[in-house]
Design an enzyme around this catalytic site. Structure first.
Site, PDB file in Angstrom:
ATOM      1  N   ASP A 125       0.896  -1.312  -0.044  1.00  0.00           N
ATOM      2  CA  ASP A 125      -0.044  -0.012   0.109  1.00  0.00           C
ATOM      3  C   ASP A 125       0.853   1.146   0.007  1.00  0.00           C
ATOM      4  OD1 ASP A 125      -2.147   1.695   0.355  1.00  0.00           O
ATOM      5  OD2 ASP A 125      -2.053   1.556   2.374  1.00  0.00           O
ATOM      6  N   GLU A 136      -8.905  13.492   8.146  1.00  0.00           N
ATOM      7  CA  GLU A 136      -9.929  14.330   8.816  1.00  0.00           C
ATOM      8  C   GLU A 136      -9.286  15.300   9.756  1.00  0.00           C
ATOM      9  OE1 GLU A 136     -12.777  11.716  10.781  1.00  0.00           O
ATOM     10  OE2 GLU A 136     -13.983  11.754   8.899  1.00  0.00           O
ATOM     11  N   PHE A 192     -17.873   7.317   5.272  1.00  0.00           N
ATOM     12  CA  PHE A 192     -17.165   7.068   4.113  1.00  0.00           C
ATOM     13  C   PHE A 192     -17.030   5.507   3.896  1.00  0.00           C
ATOM     14  CE2 PHE A 192     -13.135   5.746   2.129  1.00  0.00           C
ATOM     15  CZ  PHE A 192     -12.964   6.483   1.106  1.00  0.00           C
ATOM     16  N   LYS A 223     -17.346  15.409   0.804  1.00  0.00           N
ATOM     17  CA  LYS A 223     -15.783  15.465   0.775  1.00  0.00           C
ATOM     18  C   LYS A 223     -15.561  14.166   0.192  1.00  0.00           C
ATOM     19  CE  LYS A 223     -13.913  14.209   5.256  1.00  0.00           C
ATOM     20  NZ  LYS A 223     -13.039  14.534   6.320  1.00  0.00           N
ATOM     21  N   ARG A 249      -1.973  14.509  -1.644  1.00  0.00           N
ATOM     22  CA  ARG A 249      -3.103  13.973  -1.512  1.00  0.00           C
ATOM     23  C   ARG A 249      -4.286  14.720  -1.654  1.00  0.00           C
ATOM     24  NH1 ARG A 249      -3.748   8.680   0.923  1.00  0.00           N
ATOM     25  NH2 ARG A 249      -5.723   9.471   1.759  1.00  0.00           N
ATOM     26  N   ASP A 270      -6.481  -2.826   3.663  1.00  0.00           N
ATOM     27  CA  ASP A 270      -5.468  -3.677   3.074  1.00  0.00           C
ATOM     28  C   ASP A 270      -5.487  -5.205   3.707  1.00  0.00           C
ATOM     29  OD1 ASP A 270      -4.243  -1.567   1.923  1.00  0.00           O
ATOM     30  OD2 ASP A 270      -3.356  -0.767   3.883  1.00  0.00           O
TER      31      ASP A 270
END
Length: 1351
Positions: A430, A714, A756, A780, A823, A1037
């Protein structure tokens, strides 16, 4: 009869109430004709009914609860009575144990008996006893822990006493009412009915379940008829329907039906899970839903992970070859004995003439099975387990794998795949949190199409990095200056102490762990955000505008304020402060200004107190409405200002109905009109600033706000919003407390939170806007998703052309951020009409209250809401690389390991990170696969495959073509996005994808989902037949970690799900190099060599007995006593291989780290291959021939007996086997030598004592005085020496020749150190002379480590 009536009533109720999609009965207005089609049988299979154990539903409780398990837990395997039979039953599941049991029983048959009957039982009894003792000790530890947990005390409602009394955990049952205090551990899975918090919430810590220390919020069941501390089973008349027990920690579905028939949906936030700890809540009451082994914690208690290593699978093949050799040798002896009997004429000794040659051969076959049983190594499997435990001990205690900042070391969770660490060929990693720090720092943003670079913030980050490099050379991940003592319950009246019982790992934590936990994502690099001057000026202009011409437009100001409001609201952050817990923080209000202060402010400015900034259509403009006060919809206009001067003040009162006057707020600076305010003099503006500063100073400074976020993204966004005075102050289930610039403290009604998930790739909150009272959705998420959802916005604040320009500019900024390695997240909003919201709300409530297909219905409802969004802007967050990541990846690639990066980030971000970590070099060629259709994907894969294959020959003929500094193309890097990867993984295209990826040096999969990650690993592992390793740090993951041959979890910032699903857990990515290149190399070579050594010594010793059969008529006789024969492999030669397997080092650690290419040595040499197996077997045959026939020929013609012949043969065999290990060992320590001496000494001590005192210990032979006589003769030692040298000389010569042609890594490393030392010594005299001439003291050449000193 009553039970029959109850069943009939329940059936009617179920048939008439349940819906087709679930078990929830919608409101009367929602019913449809299809709502009665649910089968009761289906419902019965999938649900559980729970009643209170006391009260009006006592009969129903007795009827349904008899099938539910109690709360007593039992993790032990055995009891006192069942231990022996169950343990033996489990041990005899192993084929090897059954085989040796069969041989022991076979030896009791008189016609095939080879030894004393009791002696043949010794090996099996010893092995079974050792394993039984180990199992008993482990089970006893589990018993003690179970006893400790079951006897914990908790307060349970007692029906007879009508009060809460102390009960032991094991006495708790489903339907009990349990009362818990702060810091108490939850004894069973409970439905939260009451919390002492006025808002009906409580906080729990789930560290005992998933390792996460950040607090989770849980909500009491909504709309209970009685919801206070007097809640008892007698007053609880509701019925609970929920799903059957399962192991999903993040899902709970059900509903509660009140006596009125009204139903309320239940979900995961209503459930308190066993082994979690109550935090920051004085008292909670819940009803037990699942107890004991039906709780989610216990259903997840699967114990240590067990995987079969590839070496163990190949070992089974070698054992089968040994069985075949045994059968051939026994068959040879049987045929030989039959021929011997057939050709026997006038025997000199008594022979049973009634037995035919065929029957005699049959008996000898089974006798030889008993005699040659050692060829199948019974102790090998036990030895392998012991060796692996030793290897794990050294891995676990390696200081190089210890993280001082986190005070954490490597965790070895899978105990039997250590050798697979040395055979890794593909590594899947990852990116976020694995290659990077996962410490997000807000760096840039784009709002309304305008980019704000935050240059000072970037310089601040560079300064922090420089300080860290100058300081410890490492970045600090979790230790920060933020204290989490505020999260303890010291401010509450908690009488019970915290005793953290870890039900999963049976470990207890320290009591003081509560006050020493790390605060999540609150280091200075994350908190101290330096604002952008231009953006700050624009934001402040909404409060204190000036006459400058470059003020932002109303639309831009709306975008800016909504942007930061979305950052503060759209999250799941828990708020605390150093002096208050999360519960109290949300209730704290700023001081209400006095009438005199307000009048002073009004008189000083000559303005009416609160006014509008623009029209009411603008959701951010300050209209004549004031802010939310108390219940939603209580709007107050400016008309009543003169009647009540305090009506212009926005109070942050929660919905609990608490007294408003007791909890005031800061005044809201609401101006009359924009034009009026622009006429205000600059002096008045300055005076206003001074007055605000004066009043604020009078009220005192606010407490420091601490944020607990579930993800670093966050936390970074909330800290950024706070830097712009948009501060998140508190959060409840129904409201969020926010400070807005110039508006003071607002209580924003929180209507819904859509969390999310990896499918939607976004999060949304539905709130009632504090200024306009409109229902607003703030969203978002990933730019690829938000950009698509914001193509056609619902609002008409901008013209289509203007909005398109804003959207295009934002997209350019997002692409730029990605190229910089940042990001990216996009922020959007959507305003809803009341009617539109009500329609969606009905569907959402139906989804929330459904049990069956709940997830699908919630996803559909969220997707229906998150459409036609208005794009507000985007953020760029920097996530720094971990230390030594480029060096680690370079070392792994040099070791021949293919490194793939599987990430959900944008393609540009992934490429930038790949360059930074040296996965991509400047002269590598990038192959990008971004397709819009399956056909285009197939065509592109074929084209890229041809290109790669055509270039492969060119690389092989270019000298230094693989050198990244040569200036040419060193390799291809495949970069593929998630949509193209979906098609590439399909059956029709995966062959092309595999062929293409095999020709690439590395592959980067962008925008990949957790499912795609696991599919990629599974495809490579199964289709290519290679050893794979997956490494990650987050819950996304877990699937790829579990699919890989070896799963490595990083204990980072996203919880412990990856760690708890992994085989090995590390704290930094750089630890992979030491784990694989050193420990993996050692473990594989050690275990391979030890197994081959085991096979060698067994073959060598067994053949001694086989050669003797040619001289005893193949009768199954032996030339030694049975005690020596049995103990030779069981004791005399059993310990040296264990030390060899644990301590041997094929190369020093520094050499393996310095030369990663050595990692491939055991694999390229095929250390544990069929070729090496047969070479080992042939070597054993040769040495057995020498060991038998040299003593035989030396004693030929003499009158020695069979035991006298066997004495030098056994002694020579022992010396050959022990010296053989010395030749094969790469390094020898004092432990090696001590064990070898003790092994040899134990043999000589035993045979001498046996020869002196044992007269009839080994019938029919008599060993008395045989060994003492043999060892007193010089010929005995000459024979042993000659035999040993002759047997080992060929192997010694081959080893010398091999090391000359192909030097071993250890020898090469020692030579390199010797050359460096000699060169150093040769330079030292001249250097010392030169330095001495300059007046400095010479340095002694005899001490190379002595540093030169200045006189």
């Amino acid at each position: 009869m009553e039970r029959l009536h109850w069943v009939r009533h329940r059936c009617r109720q179920l048939l008439g109430a349940d819906s087709v999609r679930g078990w929830y009965t919608p409101h009367e207005s929602h019913k449809s004709p299809s709502d009665t089609n649910c089968s009761p049988r289906r419902v019965k299979e999938k649900r559980r009914t729970v009643f209170a154990c006391h009260g009006s539903n006592q009969k129903e409780f007795d009827a349904v609860s008899k099938n539910y398990k109690g709360n007593v837990i039992r993790t032990t395997k055995y009891s006192l009575l069942s231990f022996i039979p169950m343990n033996l039953f489990q041990q005899f599941h192993r084929a090897a144990n059954l085989y040796f049991l069969f041989l022991a029983l076979l030896n009791w048959v008189p016609v095939v008996e080879a030894f004393q009957r009791e002696i043949t039982m010794i090996p099996l009894v010893v092995v079974l006893s050792v394993i039984a003792i180990k199992d008993a000790l482990e089970d006893y530890r589990r018993y003690l822990f179970d006893k400790k947990v079951n006897n914990n005390v908790v307060q349970v409602y007692c029906g007879t006493q009508r009060a809460y009394t102390d009960h032991r955990w094991k006495d708790v049952r489903v339907g009990d009412f349990v009362r818990l205090s702060c810091n108490e551990i939850i004894p069973a899975d409970m439905l939260l009915l009451y919390s002492s918090d006025p808002r009906g919430i409580c906080y729990i810590e789930t560290a005992n379940l998933d390792g996460e220390t950040n607090l989770k919020q849980r909500d009491a069941v909504f709309d209970l008829p009685l919801q206070d501390s007097d809640l008892t089973p007698e007053s609880f008349h509701s019925r609970i329907e929920c799903e059957q027990p399962n192991n999903d920690l993040r899902s709970f579905r059900g509903y509660i039906e009140h006596s009125s028939g009204h139903r309320v949906g239940l979900h995961n936030t209503n459930l308190l899970l066993r082994s979690c700890t109550i935090r920051n809540t004085e008292m909670v009451i819940g009803i037990v839903i699942y107890a004991g082994h039906e709780t989610k914690a216990m259903m997840n208690n699967s114990g240590p992970r067990y995987k079969r290593s590839s070496l163990e699978r190949r070992l089974n093949t070698h054992i089968l070859w040994c069985v075949l050799l045994l059968l051939i040798m026994c068959l040879t002896a049987a045929i030989g004995h039959g021929l011997w009997l057939k050709n026997l004429r006038d025997p000199l000794f008594q022979v049973d003439g009634e037995i035919s040659p065929a029957l005699g051969g049959f008996y000898v076959f089974w006798t030889m099975i008993i005699v040659l049983q050692v060829l199948i190594p019974i102790s090998l499997y036990v030895s392998i387990e012991v060796v692996k435990l030793g290897q794990i001990y050294f891995i676990h205690n390696d200081l190089a794998l210890y993280n001082e900042q986190l005070d954490s070391r490597i965790q070895c969770r899978a105990l039997n795949i250590t050798e697979d660490l040395g055979r890794i060929q593909y590594l899947f990693s990852d990116k976020t949190g694995t290659l990077t720090e996962n410490k997000m720092v807000f760096l840039r943003c784009s709002i309304f199409g305008v980019e704000y670079p935050h240059e000072e913030n970037a310089r601040r980050l560079q300064m922090y990095e420089a300080e860290e490099i100058d300081g410890v050379g490492q970045t600090t991940t979790l230790k920060s200056g933020c204290s989490r003592k505020s999260l303890s319950c010291r401010s509450l009246s908690c009488n019970r102490s915290s005793v953290s019982l870890h039900t999963l790992t049976a470990e207890s934590a320290e009591d003081d762990q509560l006050s020493n936990r790390h605060n999540t994502f609150c280091s200075h690099t994350e908190k101290d955000v330096v604002t952008d001057p231009e953006l700050e000026r624009k934001l402040n202009s909404s409060v204190l505008p000036d006459d400058s011409t470059d003020n932002p437009s109303n639309a831009e100001l709306t975008y800016i304020t909504d942007f930061f409001l979305a950052l503060a609201l759209c999250n799941s952050v828990v708020v605390s402060s150093p002096s208050r817990d999360p519960q109290q923080v949300s209730e704290v209000q700023t001081s209400l200004r006095s009438r005199e202060e307000t009048g002073k402010l009004k008189q000083h400015l000559g303005l009416s107190p609160l006014s509008a900034l623009s029209s009411s259509n603008n959701p951010l403009n300050l209209s004549t409405r004031t802010f939310t006060q108390g219940k939603t919809g209580e709007d107050r206009t400016m008309d009543g200002f003169d009647q009540d001067e305090q009506s212009n003040l926005t109070t942050c009162t929660e919905k609990s109905g608490m007294d408003v006057s007791a909890r005031g707020s800061r005044p809201v600076l609401d101006w009359e009109t924009e034009n009026n305010f622009r006429d205000t003099k600059t002096k008045s503006r300055q005076s206003l600033e001074d007055l605000i500063r004066e009043v604020d100073s009078d009220n005192g400074t606010d407490d420091e706000v601490l944020y607990e976020a579930e993800s670093p993204d966050e936390a970074a966004l909330v800290h950024a919003a706070r830097a712009y005075q948009c501060t998140l102050r508190g959060r409840t289930a129904e409201s969020v407390l926010v400070d807005l610039p110039g508006s003071g403290c607002l209580s924003v009604q929180l209507l819904h939170t859509l969390p999310f998930d990896s499918n939607r790739k976004r999060m949304s909150v539905v709130v009632r806007h504090p200024l306009t009272q409109q229902v607003v959705v703030y969203t978002k998420g990933a730019d690829s998703v938000i950009m698509d959802l914001s193509e056609t916005p619902k609002e008409a604040e901008l013209t289509g052309e203007m909005y398109s320009g804003v959207r295009e500019q934002t997209q350019r900024h997002v692409n730029f951020y990605a190229r910089e390695g940042l990001r990216t997240l996009c922020i959007a909003k959507k305003s809803l009409e009341e009617g539109e919201y009500n329609v969606w709300l009905k569907r959402q409530l139906l989804a929330e209250r459904s049990i069956e297909n709940r997830e699908e219905m919630l996803l559909e409802s969220a997707q229906r809401l998150e459409t036609n969004l208005t794009l507000l802007g985007a953020t760029g967050i920097v996530d720094r690389l971990q230390e030594e990541v480029p060096q680690t990846i370079e070392a792994l690639q040099s070791a021949g390991i293919r490194v793939w990066v599987l990430t959900g980030d944008k393609q540009e971000t992934a490429i930038n990170i790949a360059y930074a970590c040296k996965l991509i070099h400047t002269n590598d060629q990038l192959l990008t696969a971004n397709c819009d259709s399956k056909d285009a994907c197939a065509l592109l894969l074929e084209e890229l495959k041809v290109e790669v294959q055509s270039s492969a020959d060119t690389w092989t003929h270019v000298p230094g073509g693989q050198d990244s500094s040569s200036g040419g193309v060193t390799g291809f890097i495949l970069i593929i996005d998630g949509r193209t990867l979906d098609w590439a993984l399909q059956e029709e295209l995966n062959s092309s994808f595999l062929a293409l990826s095999r020709g690439c040096k590395a592959v980067i999969c962008c925008r990949s989902t957790p499912l795609q990650k696991s599919q990629v690993v599974q495809l490579i592992r199964t289709r290519l037949g290679v050893m794979t390793l997956s490494v990650g740090d987050g819950a996304n993951d877990v699937s790829m970690i579990q699919v890989a041959d070896v799963g490595v979890g990083i204990s980072g910032q996203e919880g412990m799900q990856a760690v708890m699903s992994s085989d090995f857990a590390i704290s930094r990515f750089k630890h992979l190099s030491k784990l694989l290149l050193v420990h993996g190399h050692w473990c594989y070579s050690r275990l391979s060599n030890m197994i081959l050594y085991f096979i060698y010594k067994n073959v060598m010793y067994v053949n001694l007995l086989f050669w003797y059969q040619f001289f005893c008529g193949f009768s199954g006789g032996v030339m030694t006593n049975s005690w020596v024969l049995i103990l030779f492999n069981l004791i005399f030669t059993s310990v040296p291989p264990l030390v060899y397997g644990v301590l041997d080092q094929s190369a020093p650690a520094d050499a393996l780290m310095r030369e990663p290419e050595l990692y491939q040595t055991p694999q390229t040499c095929k250390l544990f291959s069929p070729r090496m197996f047969w070479l080992t077997v042939l070597d054993g045959f040769y040495q057995s021939l020498i060991c038998f026939f040299v003593p035989y020929l030396a004693l030929a013609g003499s009158d020695v007996g069979e035991l006298s012949l066997g004495s030098p043969i056994n002694t020579s065999a022992l010396l050959i086997i022990l010296l053989h290990q010395i030749i094969e060992s790469n390094n020898l320590t004092w432990i090696h030598m001590l064990v070898l001496l003790l092994s040899g000494g134990s043999y000589f001590l035993f045979v001498l004592l046996f020869s002196l005192y044992c007269v009839s210990c080994s019938p029919p032979t008599n060993p008395l005085g045989v060994e003492t006589l043999q060892m007193s003769q010089p010929l005995f030692y000459v024979i042993c020496a000659l035999t040993t040298v002759t047997a080992l000389l060929p192997r010694l010569l081959l080893r010398v020749l091999h090391n000359t042609v192909h030097p071993s890594p250890r020898w090469a490393s020692s030579q390199m150190v010797r050359v460096d030392s000699e060169q150093y010594r040769s330079r030292m005299p001249s250097w010392s002379r030169k330095r001495s001439r300059g007046g400095r003291l010479p340095v002694s050449a005899d001490n190379p480590v002595l540093e030169p000193s200045v006189a």
